[in-house]
Design a protein around this motif. Sequence first.
Motif, mmCIF file in Angstrom:
data_model
loop_
_atom_site.group_PDB
_atom_site.id
_atom_site.type_symbol
_atom_site.label_atom_id
_atom_site.label_comp_id
_atom_site.label_asym_id
_atom_site.label_seq_id
_atom_site.Cartn_x
_atom_site.Cartn_y
_atom_site.Cartn_z
ATOM 1 N N HIS A 70 0.856 -1.182 0.000
ATOM 2 C CA HIS A 70 0.000 0.000 0.000
ATOM 3 C C HIS A 70 0.892 1.232 0.000
ATOM 4 N N ALA A 109 -8.935 4.672 2.320
ATOM 5 C CA ALA A 109 -9.096 3.854 1.122
ATOM 6 C C ALA A 109 -9.405 4.784 -0.038
ATOM 7 N N ASN A 114 -8.579 0.574 -2.227
ATOM 8 C CA ASN A 114 -7.161 0.308 -1.964
ATOM 9 C C ASN A 114 -6.717 1.129 -0.764
ATOM 10 N N GLU A 115 -6.186 0.457 0.232
ATOM 11 C CA GLU A 115 -5.783 1.148 1.455
ATOM 12 C C GLU A 115 -4.498 1.930 1.249
ATOM 13 N N PHE A 116 -4.440 3.093 1.899
ATOM 14 C CA PHE A 116 -3.212 3.877 1.954
ATOM 15 C C PHE A 116 -3.213 4.650 3.255
#
Length: 126
Positions: A70, A109, A114-116
């Motif tokens: 990530h 997300a 998508n996680e960050f």
Amino acid sequence: MACRIGELVLGCREPEVLARFWCEVLDFVVLDREGDDCVEIGPREGFGGPQPTIILSRRDEPEPGKARLHIDVNPTDRDQDAELARLLALGARPADIGQTGEEQWHVLADPEGNEFCLLKARIDPV
């Protein structure tokens, strides 16, 4: 001599949507397109500079399992709270991965989940 990251590739359902999101988050521009299936974004100076580019590549089905990579981002011209507000306004949303609430970062997300992480420390934008 060592290697350096030149590109990161992120599989996604809608490359154009994520390209717009990540261009706003990172102050990147679209560098290249391959039809509707692939968009490369990066710093204004293009490929080969100090920052890697990101290739958003169409994948109809998400790959099984949790993503093993990530992105962490740092604010450059504002504090973490102001940057968090900006990212949420762009379409990021909070993500719960079991944080305690005591962390110095925020887990978010992007529009496709998508996680960050938004880290606390400000860094020089160049």
